[in-house]
Design an enzyme around this catalytic site. Structure first.
Site, PDB file in Angstrom:
ATOM      1  N   GLU A 293      45.499  49.156  43.902  1.00  0.00           N
ATOM      2  CA  GLU A 293      44.899  48.023  44.621  1.00  0.00           C
ATOM      3  C   GLU A 293      45.903  46.884  44.797  1.00  0.00           C
ATOM      4  O   GLU A 293      45.939  46.249  45.854  1.00  0.00           O
ATOM      5  CB  GLU A 293      43.631  47.574  43.883  1.00  0.00           C
ATOM      6  CG  GLU A 293      42.530  48.628  43.996  1.00  0.00           C
ATOM      7  CD  GLU A 293      41.357  48.430  43.034  1.00  0.00           C
ATOM      8  OE1 GLU A 293      41.359  47.450  42.252  1.00  0.00           O
ATOM      9  OE2 GLU A 293      40.430  49.272  43.070  1.00  0.00           O
TER      10      GLU A 293
ATOM     11  N   HIS B  85      35.586  41.278  42.696  1.00  0.00           N
ATOM     12  CA  HIS B  85      36.028  42.655  42.451  1.00  0.00           C
ATOM     13  C   HIS B  85      37.064  42.645  41.340  1.00  0.00           C
ATOM     14  O   HIS B  85      37.883  41.733  41.271  1.00  0.00           O
ATOM     15  CB  HIS B  85      36.673  43.249  43.717  1.00  0.00           C
ATOM     16  CG  HIS B  85      37.403  44.526  43.432  1.00  0.00           C
ATOM     17  ND1 HIS B  85      36.759  45.742  43.364  1.00  0.00           N
ATOM     18  CD2 HIS B  85      38.703  44.776  43.126  1.00  0.00           C
ATOM     19  CE1 HIS B  85      37.636  46.683  43.049  1.00  0.00           C
ATOM     20  NE2 HIS B  85      38.825  46.122  42.899  1.00  0.00           N
TER      21      HIS B  85
ATOM     22  N   LYS C 140      35.250  37.856  46.469  1.00  0.00           N
ATOM     23  CA  LYS C 140      34.722  38.451  47.698  1.00  0.00           C
ATOM     24  C   LYS C 140      34.199  37.349  48.635  1.00  0.00           C
ATOM     25  O   LYS C 140      34.062  36.187  48.227  1.00  0.00           O
ATOM     26  CB  LYS C 140      33.609  39.434  47.331  1.00  0.00           C
ATOM     27  CG  LYS C 140      34.089  40.633  46.500  1.00  0.00           C
ATOM     28  CD  LYS C 140      32.922  41.562  46.177  1.00  0.00           C
ATOM     29  CE  LYS C 140      33.367  42.779  45.380  1.00  0.00           C
ATOM     30  NZ  LYS C 140      32.239  43.696  45.086  1.00  0.00           N
TER      31      LYS C 140
ATOM     32  N   TYR D  84      38.052  50.828  49.398  1.00  0.00           N
ATOM     33  CA  TYR D  84      36.812  51.427  48.908  1.00  0.00           C
ATOM     34  C   TYR D  84      36.675  52.911  49.266  1.00  0.00           C
ATOM     35  O   TYR D  84      35.557  53.420  49.337  1.00  0.00           O
ATOM     36  CB  TYR D  84      35.611  50.622  49.405  1.00  0.00           C
ATOM     37  CG  TYR D  84      35.424  49.304  48.661  1.00  0.00           C
ATOM     38  CD1 TYR D  84      35.212  49.274  47.275  1.00  0.00           C
ATOM     39  CD2 TYR D  84      35.457  48.083  49.336  1.00  0.00           C
ATOM     40  CE1 TYR D  84      35.040  48.075  46.597  1.00  0.00           C
ATOM     41  CE2 TYR D  84      35.279  46.876  48.659  1.00  0.00           C
ATOM     42  CZ  TYR D  84      35.080  46.885  47.283  1.00  0.00           C
ATOM     43  OH  TYR D  84      34.898  45.698  46.605  1.00  0.00           O
TER      44      TYR D  84
ATOM     45  N   ASN E  33      28.259  40.543  45.012  1.00  0.00           N
ATOM     46  CA  ASN E  33      28.396  40.274  43.570  1.00  0.00           C
ATOM     47  C   ASN E  33      29.671  39.502  43.225  1.00  0.00           C
ATOM     48  O   ASN E  33      30.205  39.619  42.135  1.00  0.00           O
ATOM     49  CB  ASN E  33      28.253  41.569  42.772  1.00  0.00           C
ATOM     50  CG  ASN E  33      29.317  42.591  43.114  1.00  0.00           C
ATOM     51  OD1 ASN E  33      30.186  42.321  43.938  1.00  0.00           O
ATOM     52  ND2 ASN E  33      29.273  43.750  42.485  1.00  0.00           N
TER      53      ASN E  33
ATOM     54  N   ARG F  30      37.270  42.688  33.716  1.00  0.00           N
ATOM     55  CA  ARG F  30      35.953  43.307  33.957  1.00  0.00           C
ATOM     56  C   ARG F  30      34.888  42.723  33.025  1.00  0.00           C
ATOM     57  O   ARG F  30      33.732  42.566  33.417  1.00  0.00           O
ATOM     58  CB  ARG F  30      36.011  44.832  33.776  1.00  0.00           C
ATOM     59  CG  ARG F  30      36.962  45.547  34.723  1.00  0.00           C
ATOM     60  CD  ARG F  30      36.383  46.231  35.887  1.00  0.00           C
ATOM     61  NE  ARG F  30      35.299  47.147  35.728  1.00  0.00           N
ATOM     62  CZ  ARG F  30      34.717  47.733  36.780  1.00  0.00           C
ATOM     63  NH1 ARG F  30      35.134  47.470  38.011  1.00  0.00           N
ATOM     64  NH2 ARG F  30      33.724  48.563  36.613  1.00  0.00           N
TER      65      ARG F  30
ATOM     66  N   ARG G  56      29.215  37.376  37.226  1.00  0.00           N
ATOM     67  CA  ARG G  56      28.071  37.941  37.964  1.00  0.00           C
ATOM     68  C   ARG G  56      26.744  37.558  37.300  1.00  0.00           C
ATOM     69  O   ARG G  56      25.741  37.356  37.978  1.00  0.00           O
ATOM     70  CB  ARG G  56      28.216  39.451  38.072  1.00  0.00           C
ATOM     71  CG  ARG G  56      29.337  39.880  39.046  1.00  0.00           C
ATOM     72  CD  ARG G  56      29.761  41.302  38.779  1.00  0.00           C
ATOM     73  NE  ARG G  56      30.646  41.868  39.804  1.00  0.00           N
ATOM     74  CZ  ARG G  56      31.258  43.031  39.672  1.00  0.00           C
ATOM     75  NH1 ARG G  56      31.087  43.750  38.572  1.00  0.00           N
ATOM     76  NH2 ARG G  56      32.044  43.480  40.637  1.00  0.00           N
TER      77      ARG G  56
ATOM     78  N   PHE H 249      25.503  53.020  50.123  1.00  0.00           N
ATOM     79  CA  PHE H 249      25.753  51.593  50.329  1.00  0.00           C
ATOM     80  C   PHE H 249      27.086  51.302  51.023  1.00  0.00           C
ATOM     81  O   PHE H 249      27.413  50.137  51.274  1.00  0.00           O
ATOM     82  CB  PHE H 249      25.671  50.829  49.001  1.00  0.00           C
ATOM     83  CG  PHE H 249      26.664  51.275  47.945  1.00  0.00           C
ATOM     84  CD1 PHE H 249      27.971  50.816  47.945  1.00  0.00           C
ATOM     85  CD2 PHE H 249      26.283  52.171  46.948  1.00  0.00           C
ATOM     86  CE1 PHE H 249      28.880  51.220  46.985  1.00  0.00           C
ATOM     87  CE2 PHE H 249      27.187  52.571  45.963  1.00  0.00           C
ATOM     88  CZ  PHE H 249      28.493  52.096  45.989  1.00  0.00           C
TER      89      PHE H 249
ATOM     90  N   THR I 171      28.291  45.523  37.348  1.00  0.00           N
ATOM     91  CA  THR I 171      28.290  45.580  38.823  1.00  0.00           C
ATOM     92  C   THR I 171      27.039  44.926  39.407  1.00  0.00           C
ATOM     93  O   THR I 171      27.130  44.162  40.373  1.00  0.00           O
ATOM     94  CB  THR I 171      28.363  47.055  39.274  1.00  0.00           C
ATOM     95  OG1 THR I 171      29.550  47.636  38.721  1.00  0.00           O
ATOM     96  CG2 THR I 171      28.382  47.166  40.788  1.00  0.00           C
TER      97      THR I 171
HETATM   98  P1  IDP Z   1      32.491  47.465  40.586  1.00  0.00           P
HETATM   99  O1  IDP Z   1      32.775  46.458  41.680  1.00  0.00           O
HETATM  100  O2  IDP Z   1      31.756  46.830  39.430  1.00  0.00           O
HETATM  101  O3  IDP Z   1      33.704  48.244  40.166  1.00  0.00           O
HETATM  102  P2  IDP Z   1      31.664  49.841  42.075  1.00  0.00           P
HETATM  103  O4  IDP Z   1      30.736  50.873  41.570  1.00  0.00           O
HETATM  104  O5  IDP Z   1      33.113  50.172  42.167  1.00  0.00           O
HETATM  105  O6  IDP Z   1      31.437  48.522  41.191  1.00  0.00           O
HETATM  106  O7  IDP Z   1      31.127  49.407  43.498  1.00  0.00           O
HETATM  107  C1  IDP Z   1      31.928  48.659  44.386  1.00  0.00           C
HETATM  108  C2  IDP Z   1      31.103  47.578  45.021  1.00  0.00           C
HETATM  109  O8  IDP Z   1      30.107  48.190  45.864  1.00  0.00           O
HETATM  110  C3  IDP Z   1      30.284  46.736  44.035  1.00  0.00           C
HETATM  111  O9  IDP Z   1      31.032  45.686  43.465  1.00  0.00           O
HETATM  112  C4  IDP Z   1      29.187  46.217  44.914  1.00  0.00           C
HETATM  113  O10 IDP Z   1      29.657  45.153  45.757  1.00  0.00           O
HETATM  114  C5  IDP Z   1      28.895  47.433  45.793  1.00  0.00           C
HETATM  115  N1  IDP Z   1      27.852  48.303  45.227  1.00  0.00           N
HETATM  116  C6  IDP Z   1      27.961  49.107  44.146  1.00  0.00           C
HETATM  117  N2  IDP Z   1      26.832  49.795  43.901  1.00  0.00           N
HETATM  118  C7  IDP Z   1      25.974  49.407  44.869  1.00  0.00           C
HETATM  119  C8  IDP Z   1      24.609  49.775  45.165  1.00  0.00           C
HETATM  120  O11 IDP Z   1      23.977  50.593  44.485  1.00  0.00           O
HETATM  121  N3  IDP Z   1      24.048  49.152  46.249  1.00  0.00           N
HETATM  122  C9  IDP Z   1      24.722  48.240  47.020  1.00  0.00           C
HETATM  123  N4  IDP Z   1      26.015  47.886  46.772  1.00  0.00           N
HETATM  124  C10 IDP Z   1      26.618  48.451  45.709  1.00  0.00           C
HETATM  125 MG    MG Z   2      34.856  49.544  41.307  1.00  0.00          MG
END
Ligand code: IDP
Ligand code: MG
Length: 137
Positions: free
Chosen positions: A126, A115, A9, A49, A112, A85, A102, A57, A91
């Site tokens: 994707e 992805h 990212k 997304y 973070n 993963r 991470r 968020f 996450t």
């Molecule tokens: P992942 O990237 O581990 O699959 P997802 O739940 O798919 O996690 O969320 C996508 C992205 O959205 C996360 O990688 C992070 O950048 C952001 N994100 C997820 N949850 C939150 C949150 O609670 N607050 C702010 N950003 C979040």
């Molecule tokens: Mg995800």
């Protein structure tokens, strides 16, 4: 052979962590099949997304993911989705274990670093969002 979609990212690119992410995935045994450096547009971010559209968020996530260049990639290997993963970690970098990308490099939940697809179905979707078939070796 299983494929997954991984993307460094904009925070990871800004911080010079592209090589570190690739090194860890390659070292584990995943094979790099496609890679490029691109500016994710608002339209592409919205498609990527879409599942998070209703989340609080979401606006912050879209602003972040379009804030600078990203490095989308395709990796291949046994159980590639789960393997990538696991290497990335949870996450929320606060919860991600040391030894994960991470866990070792992050502290903010939005920024973070990386992805990774969450299922083989997501990976296929994707990969096709970011790469044309002839861009994958
Ligand atoms: P992942 O990237 O581990 O699959 P997802 O739940 O798919 O996690 O969320 C996508 C992205 O959205 C996360 O990688 C992070 O950048 C952001 N994100 C997820 N949850 C939150 C949150 O609670 N607050 C702010 N950003 C979040
Ligand atoms: Mg995800």
């Amino acid at each position: 052979m299983a494929k997954t979609f991984v993307m460094v990212k904009p925070d990871g690119v800004r911080r010079g962590l592209v090589g570190e992410v690739i090194r860890r995935l390659e070292q584990k045994g995943l094979k790099l099949k496609a890679m490029k450096l691109i500016q994710v547009t608002g339209e592409l971010a919205a498609r990527h997304y879409a599942e998070h559209q209703s989340k609080p968020f979401y606006p912050e996530l879209i602003a972040f993911i379009t804030s600078g260049p990203s490095v989308p990639m395709v990796f291949e290997g046994r159980e590639a989705v789960v393997v990538a993963r696991t290497i990335m970690g949870a996450t929320d970098p606060v919860k991600a274990l040391p030894g994960t990308v991470r866990g070792d490099f992050g502290i903010e939940i939005t920024e973070n670093i990386v992805h990774g697809s969450d299922s083989p179905e997501s990976a296929e979707r994707e990969i096709s969002l970011y790469f044309a078939p002839n861009e994958i070796v």
